[in-house]
Write a protein that holds these residues in place. Structure first.
Motif, PDB file in Angstrom:
ATOM      1  N   ASP A 175      65.047  10.132 -25.705  1.00 33.34           N
ATOM      2  CA  ASP A 175      64.177   8.997 -26.001  1.00 33.34           C
ATOM      3  C   ASP A 175      63.454   8.514 -24.751  1.00 33.34           C
ATOM      4  O   ASP A 175      62.270   8.160 -24.798  1.00 33.34           O
ATOM      5  CB  ASP A 175      65.001   7.845 -26.596  1.00 33.34           C
ATOM      6  CG  ASP A 175      65.430   8.133 -28.024  1.00 33.34           C
ATOM      7  OD1 ASP A 175      64.909   9.113 -28.603  1.00 33.34           O
ATOM      8  OD2 ASP A 175      66.274   7.395 -28.551  1.00 33.34           O
ATOM      9  N   LEU A 176      64.153   8.477 -23.625  1.00 37.17           N
ATOM     10  CA  LEU A 176      63.517   8.007 -22.397  1.00 37.17           C
ATOM     11  C   LEU A 176      62.404   8.954 -21.966  1.00 37.17           C
ATOM     12  O   LEU A 176      61.341   8.508 -21.510  1.00 37.17           O
ATOM     13  CB  LEU A 176      64.565   7.880 -21.291  1.00 37.17           C
ATOM     14  CG  LEU A 176      64.065   7.308 -19.961  1.00 37.17           C
ATOM     15  CD1 LEU A 176      63.551   5.888 -20.157  1.00 37.17           C
ATOM     16  CD2 LEU A 176      65.175   7.331 -18.916  1.00 37.17           C
ATOM     17  N   TYR A 182      54.776   8.670 -23.687  1.00 35.30           N
ATOM     18  CA  TYR A 182      53.986   7.729 -24.481  1.00 35.30           C
ATOM     19  C   TYR A 182      53.484   6.573 -23.630  1.00 35.30           C
ATOM     20  O   TYR A 182      52.348   6.107 -23.779  1.00 35.30           O
ATOM     21  CB  TYR A 182      54.847   7.220 -25.629  1.00 35.30           C
ATOM     22  CG  TYR A 182      54.191   6.175 -26.497  1.00 35.30           C
ATOM     23  CD1 TYR A 182      52.977   6.421 -27.121  1.00 35.30           C
ATOM     24  CD2 TYR A 182      54.789   4.936 -26.684  1.00 35.30           C
ATOM     25  CE1 TYR A 182      52.377   5.461 -27.910  1.00 35.30           C
ATOM     26  CE2 TYR A 182      54.194   3.964 -27.476  1.00 35.30           C
ATOM     27  CZ  TYR A 182      52.992   4.243 -28.083  1.00 35.30           C
ATOM     28  OH  TYR A 182      52.402   3.278 -28.861  1.00 35.30           O
ATOM     29  N   GLY A 183      54.326   6.090 -22.714  1.00 32.62           N
ATOM     30  CA  GLY A 183      53.922   4.979 -21.863  1.00 32.62           C
ATOM     31  C   GLY A 183      52.790   5.338 -20.933  1.00 32.62           C
ATOM     32  O   GLY A 183      51.917   4.507 -20.648  1.00 32.62           O
ATOM     33  N   GLU A 184      52.761   6.577 -20.456  1.00 36.08           N
ATOM     34  CA  GLU A 184      51.660   6.987 -19.586  1.00 36.08           C
ATOM     35  C   GLU A 184      50.338   6.992 -20.328  1.00 36.08           C
ATOM     36  O   GLU A 184      49.281   6.770 -19.731  1.00 36.08           O
ATOM     37  CB  GLU A 184      51.957   8.366 -19.011  1.00 36.08           C
ATOM     38  CG  GLU A 184      53.049   8.365 -17.942  1.00 36.08           C
ATOM     39  CD  GLU A 184      53.311   9.741 -17.367  1.00 36.08           C
ATOM     40  OE1 GLU A 184      52.734  10.704 -17.925  1.00 36.08           O
ATOM     41  OE2 GLU A 184      54.067   9.852 -16.394  1.00 36.08           O
ATOM     42  N   GLN A 195      59.102   7.268 -12.827  1.00 36.16           N
ATOM     43  CA  GLN A 195      60.516   7.029 -12.525  1.00 36.16           C
ATOM     44  C   GLN A 195      61.380   7.292 -13.754  1.00 36.16           C
ATOM     45  O   GLN A 195      62.456   7.907 -13.650  1.00 36.16           O
ATOM     46  CB  GLN A 195      60.703   5.592 -12.046  1.00 36.16           C
ATOM     47  CG  GLN A 195      59.901   5.246 -10.800  1.00 36.16           C
ATOM     48  CD  GLN A 195      60.088   3.798 -10.397  1.00 36.16           C
ATOM     49  OE1 GLN A 195      61.113   3.189 -10.677  1.00 36.16           O
ATOM     50  NE2 GLN A 195      59.084   3.241  -9.736  1.00 36.16           N
ATOM     51  N   PHE A 196      60.919   6.833 -14.915  1.00 34.24           N
ATOM     52  CA  PHE A 196      61.668   7.091 -16.146  1.00 34.24           C
ATOM     53  C   PHE A 196      61.728   8.584 -16.448  1.00 34.24           C
ATOM     54  O   PHE A 196      62.755   9.111 -16.872  1.00 34.24           O
ATOM     55  CB  PHE A 196      61.027   6.348 -17.316  1.00 34.24           C
ATOM     56  CG  PHE A 196      61.186   4.857 -17.248  1.00 34.24           C
ATOM     57  CD1 PHE A 196      62.190   4.284 -16.480  1.00 34.24           C
ATOM     58  CD2 PHE A 196      60.340   4.017 -17.948  1.00 34.24           C
ATOM     59  CE1 PHE A 196      62.349   2.917 -16.414  1.00 34.24           C
ATOM     60  CE2 PHE A 196      60.490   2.643 -17.889  1.00 34.24           C
ATOM     61  CZ  PHE A 196      61.493   2.091 -17.118  1.00 34.24           C
ATOM     62  N   SER A 197      60.603   9.274 -16.239  1.00 32.54           N
ATOM     63  CA  SER A 197      60.570  10.721 -16.489  1.00 32.54           C
ATOM     64  C   SER A 197      61.516  11.460 -15.554  1.00 32.54           C
ATOM     65  O   SER A 197      62.224  12.385 -15.967  1.00 32.54           O
ATOM     66  CB  SER A 197      59.138  11.237 -16.319  1.00 32.54           C
ATOM     67  OG  SER A 197      59.073  12.628 -16.544  1.00 32.54           O
ATOM     68  N   ASP A 198      61.551  11.058 -14.282  1.00 28.70           N
ATOM     69  CA  ASP A 198      62.466  11.695 -13.332  1.00 28.70           C
ATOM     70  C   ASP A 198      63.919  11.432 -13.707  1.00 28.70           C
ATOM     71  O   ASP A 198      64.774  12.319 -13.590  1.00 28.70           O
ATOM     72  CB  ASP A 198      62.194  11.174 -11.921  1.00 28.70           C
ATOM     73  CG  ASP A 198      60.848  11.633 -11.394  1.00 28.70           C
ATOM     74  OD1 ASP A 198      60.288  12.585 -11.960  1.00 28.70           O
ATOM     75  OD2 ASP A 198      60.348  11.027 -10.419  1.00 28.70           O
TER      76      ASP A 198
END
Length: 415
Positions: A175-176, A182-184, A195-198
């Motif tokens: 989900d993250l 989606y947030g990008e 940071q979330f993707s990493d």
């Protein structure tokens, strides 16, 4: 007269051996214990007793020399006396030195007890009706059966908790990763998404290793905090519950006059062809008032800087109710409708280039109406992006209007 020795032959004695020897004097269960069930429960809890899978393999071979299936009950003689050669043969040729080392671990864990003869040999001897056997005593398997079962249940509960936590961490990581992508798209102005993707990528790499419960709990806490931050940014808050209005809409649809749809469709087609229809203003006003009463949405006058479609907003909301579930509150203006379509667009798998092309040829409002109509039939559309591009091409040549799409949806509801 018989005597039960407590010291092993040519081996040192310690407190652990004395403890296990003292426990062997307790009574066996009256009904006995199935030796294979005891072996299975001990195998599940072997780590709690300091045993390995190889130790359990040796114990299984040792248990196989006891002819009866039930340990205890009417049979109080639970000593087996196979030779080292016989044990190694049942262990598929395991070296005798390795076998003796595993036997020593079983004795030290109190799973079996040595009953060594004066010369250390294993044998059985009869004195009349009395039989004396020297070898390995399997009595602890029956005496400690309840202890084995309790330890096995605890191990299974811990394994289930670990499995469920690992599944939850895996789902949270997925989900993250999706929310970061989606947030990008939705909020490229924020720098938090990489940071979330990493974090999601590092979590996927960490899950490949052997982790304990503490490691998973720490990862779960980090992912939970990141998901809360991402959802606070992306997810709408205080969305208006449209269930009451929808139930009212369904009642209105059942009682609606289908002739009004024909007049509205006629008006849409006439306007789409660039021809004024002076005979229908009253019908349009009546249609918009009826849409307001049936959707529960009071519409403000249209904004002058946004090109309006040929259908009123209330009528569009009647035919395309699914988009309301993604709205941040009520949809009272066309710009709110367009903003909601912007939110839904990536969820439908429509690329930004296809969406920009639709807005260029149709206008943002008309494109949003088309997207809302597509959302009602999303299960039937194989490629939403390709479908939208084909409609944009028709709109570029002046051969497309969103009115028939909305009217077809309303007719389908009224049918």
């Amino acid at each position: 007269m018989t005597y039960t020795p407590v010291s092993p032959f040519r081996r040192t004695i310690d407190a652990v051996i004395l403890k296990h020897q003292a426990r062997s004097n307790t009574e066996l269960p009256p009904s006995g214990v199935n030796k294979w069930e005891a072996l299975r429960e001990l195998s599940a809890a072997r780590e709690a007793f300091g045993l390995t899978d190889r130790d359990m393999t040796v114990l299984q071979a040792l248990v196989s020399f006891h002819q009866a299936t039930i340990l205890g009950g009417n049979d109080s003689n639970l000593v087996v006396h196979p030779s080292n050669k016989s044990i190694c043969e049942r262990l598929n040729g395991m070296p005798a030195s390795t076998m003796r080392r595993h036997l020593g671990r079983l004795v030290h864990a109190g799973v079996v007890i040595r009953r060594d003869s004066p010369n250390g040999k294993r044998y059985a001897r009869r004195f009349g009706e009395e039989k004396i056997v020297y070898g390995f005593d399997l009595t602890p398997l029956a005496q400690r059966f309840e202890e084995f079962c309790s330890a096995a249940e605890q191990v299974r509960a811990e394994q289930e908790a670990f499995r469920r936590l690992r599944e939850a961490v895996s789902l949270m990581r997925r989900d993250l990763a999706s929310l970061s992508v989606y947030g990008e798209e939705m909020r490229p102005d924020l720098s938090i998404w990489p940071q979330f993707s990493d974090l999601a990528a590092l979590t996927a790499r960490t899950l490949r290793r052997k982790l304990d419960m503490a490691d998973l709990e720490r990862i779960e806490a980090d992912l939970s905090a990141a998901l809360v931050r991402a959802r606070n940014i992306l997810e709408p808050s205080g969305s208006e519950n449209m269930s009451t209005n929808e139930s009212q809409n369904e009642q209105h649809y059942q009682n609606s006059n289908k002739d009004s749809y024909d007049s509205e469709l006629h008006q849409e087609l006439v306007k789409g062809a660039g021809v004024d229809s002076p005979a229908l203003p009253d019908q349009l006003a009546d249609t918009e008032e009826r849409a307001i009463s049936e959707t529960g949405v009071e519409l403000d006058p249209p904004e002058p800087d946004i090109p309006m479609p040929n259908l009123p907003l209330g009528l569009v909301l009647r035919g395309c109710r699914e988009i309301l579930t993604y709205a941040d509150g009520s949809v009272r203006h066309w710009h709110e409708f367009v903003r909601t379509a912007e939110i839904v667009r990536p969820m439908m798998g429509i690329s930004p280039s296809a969406w920009d092309e639709a807005k260029r040829h149709m206008g943002p409002v008309e494109a949003s109406v088309v997207l809302a109509a597509m959302l009602e039939r999303i299960a039937e559309i194989r490629s939403p992006g390709g479908y939208l591009r084909s409609l944009s091409a028709k709109a570029a040549s002046g051969e497309f209007s969103s009115g028939p799409m909305v009217m077809a949806l309303m007719r389908k509801e009224a049918a």
